[in-house]
Design a protein around this motif. Sequence first.
Motif, PDB file in Angstrom:
ATOM      1  N   ARG A 112      62.145 -36.951  -5.069  1.00  0.00           N
ATOM      2  CA  ARG A 112      61.057 -37.007  -6.048  1.00  0.00           C
ATOM      3  C   ARG A 112      60.196 -38.247  -5.830  1.00  0.00           C
ATOM      4  O   ARG A 112      58.976 -38.176  -5.831  1.00  0.00           O
ATOM      5  CB  ARG A 112      61.606 -37.059  -7.478  1.00  0.00           C
ATOM      6  N   ARG A 113      60.877 -39.399  -5.684  1.00  0.00           N
ATOM      7  CA  ARG A 113      60.143 -40.653  -5.504  1.00  0.00           C
ATOM      8  C   ARG A 113      59.334 -40.639  -4.208  1.00  0.00           C
ATOM      9  O   ARG A 113      58.188 -41.079  -4.182  1.00  0.00           O
ATOM     10  CB  ARG A 113      61.105 -41.840  -5.528  1.00  0.00           C
ATOM     11  N   LYS A 114      59.916 -40.120  -3.135  1.00  0.00           N
ATOM     12  CA  LYS A 114      59.219 -40.082  -1.851  1.00  0.00           C
ATOM     13  C   LYS A 114      57.987 -39.180  -1.925  1.00  0.00           C
ATOM     14  O   LYS A 114      56.905 -39.549  -1.459  1.00  0.00           O
ATOM     15  CB  LYS A 114      60.155 -39.601  -0.745  1.00  0.00           C
ATOM     16  N   VAL A 115      58.127 -38.006  -2.527  1.00  0.00           N
ATOM     17  CA  VAL A 115      56.995 -37.083  -2.657  1.00  0.00           C
ATOM     18  C   VAL A 115      55.906 -37.701  -3.534  1.00  0.00           C
ATOM     19  O   VAL A 115      54.718 -37.607  -3.219  1.00  0.00           O
ATOM     20  CB  VAL A 115      57.468 -35.713  -3.197  1.00  0.00           C
ATOM     21  N   LEU A 116      56.305 -38.361  -4.600  1.00  0.00           N
ATOM     22  CA  LEU A 116      55.329 -39.018  -5.472  1.00  0.00           C
ATOM     23  C   LEU A 116      54.621 -40.149  -4.723  1.00  0.00           C
ATOM     24  O   LEU A 116      53.389 -40.253  -4.755  1.00  0.00           O
ATOM     25  CB  LEU A 116      56.012 -39.561  -6.730  1.00  0.00           C
ATOM     26  N   ARG A 117      55.387 -40.974  -4.047  1.00  0.00           N
ATOM     27  CA  ARG A 117      54.828 -42.120  -3.325  1.00  0.00           C
ATOM     28  C   ARG A 117      53.896 -41.672  -2.194  1.00  0.00           C
ATOM     29  O   ARG A 117      52.797 -42.178  -2.041  1.00  0.00           O
ATOM     30  CB  ARG A 117      55.971 -42.973  -2.768  1.00  0.00           C
ATOM     31  N   LEU A 129      52.660 -38.445  -1.531  1.00  0.00           N
ATOM     32  CA  LEU A 129      51.685 -37.375  -1.789  1.00  0.00           C
ATOM     33  C   LEU A 129      51.051 -37.437  -3.186  1.00  0.00           C
ATOM     34  O   LEU A 129      50.145 -36.671  -3.484  1.00  0.00           O
ATOM     35  CB  LEU A 129      52.347 -36.003  -1.599  1.00  0.00           C
ATOM     36  N   GLY A 130      51.584 -38.298  -4.038  1.00  0.00           N
ATOM     37  CA  GLY A 130      51.073 -38.355  -5.399  1.00  0.00           C
ATOM     38  C   GLY A 130      51.418 -37.115  -6.210  1.00  0.00           C
ATOM     39  O   GLY A 130      50.781 -36.821  -7.206  1.00  0.00           O
ATOM     40  N   PHE A 131      52.456 -36.393  -5.790  1.00  0.00           N
ATOM     41  CA  PHE A 131      52.832 -35.124  -6.412  1.00  0.00           C
ATOM     42  C   PHE A 131      54.138 -35.314  -7.176  1.00  0.00           C
ATOM     43  O   PHE A 131      55.106 -35.854  -6.647  1.00  0.00           O
ATOM     44  CB  PHE A 131      53.017 -34.056  -5.326  1.00  0.00           C
ATOM     45  N   ARG A 132      54.155 -34.860  -8.434  1.00  0.00           N
ATOM     46  CA  ARG A 132      55.362 -34.967  -9.262  1.00  0.00           C
ATOM     47  C   ARG A 132      56.143 -33.652  -9.201  1.00  0.00           C
ATOM     48  O   ARG A 132      55.667 -32.626  -9.681  1.00  0.00           O
ATOM     49  CB  ARG A 132      54.996 -35.262 -10.710  1.00  0.00           C
ATOM     50  N   LEU A 133      57.329 -33.715  -8.618  1.00  0.00           N
ATOM     51  CA  LEU A 133      58.191 -32.534  -8.529  1.00  0.00           C
ATOM     52  C   LEU A 133      58.822 -32.220  -9.879  1.00  0.00           C
ATOM     53  O   LEU A 133      59.122 -33.121 -10.653  1.00  0.00           O
ATOM     54  CB  LEU A 133      59.320 -32.774  -7.525  1.00  0.00           C
ATOM     55  N   ALA A 134      59.056 -30.945 -10.144  1.00  0.00           N
ATOM     56  CA  ALA A 134      59.752 -30.496 -11.351  1.00  0.00           C
ATOM     57  C   ALA A 134      60.811 -29.471 -10.955  1.00  0.00           C
ATOM     58  O   ALA A 134      60.705 -28.292 -11.291  1.00  0.00           O
ATOM     59  CB  ALA A 134      58.762 -29.903 -12.343  1.00  0.00           C
TER      60      ALA A 134
END
Length: 147
Positions: A120-125, A127-132
Amino acid sequence: MATVSKDPVDATAQRLRERGERVTPARLAVVEVLANTEEHLSAEQIGERAEQLRPGIHRATVYRALDALGEFGLVTHVHLGRAGTTYHLAGDLAPRHLHLRCSECGKVLDVAGDILDPARRKVLRELGFRLAPEQVALIGTCAACST
């Protein structure tokens, strides 16, 4: 804001009142059903059990209660693919968890909700995308079917 009760039914009633929402027998029955099972229940199964708890509650009322509780963030659902959609308590009413579904036997496993936090943190960092991932089952093969 008042302290929230540890009992999911009481906590739900308290939160509904704080929001100015109606505390109905159907809403409380849905929470009671979900609080008292570890099974992955469909809306139909929740309706059946709610009717047993509170005779006279109509199935359509239970479905509306599920929708309302979902809008209020008290109940959530997960899409289990072929196994359909199941519901469970949300937020601090229940431990955060994710679902794994075996593509061979259909078994659904609950795992700790933080297991994917590094991803989650890697994708957010990056890509700016919040996984759910709480909203879907992660598909794979269970230990029994892998051997």
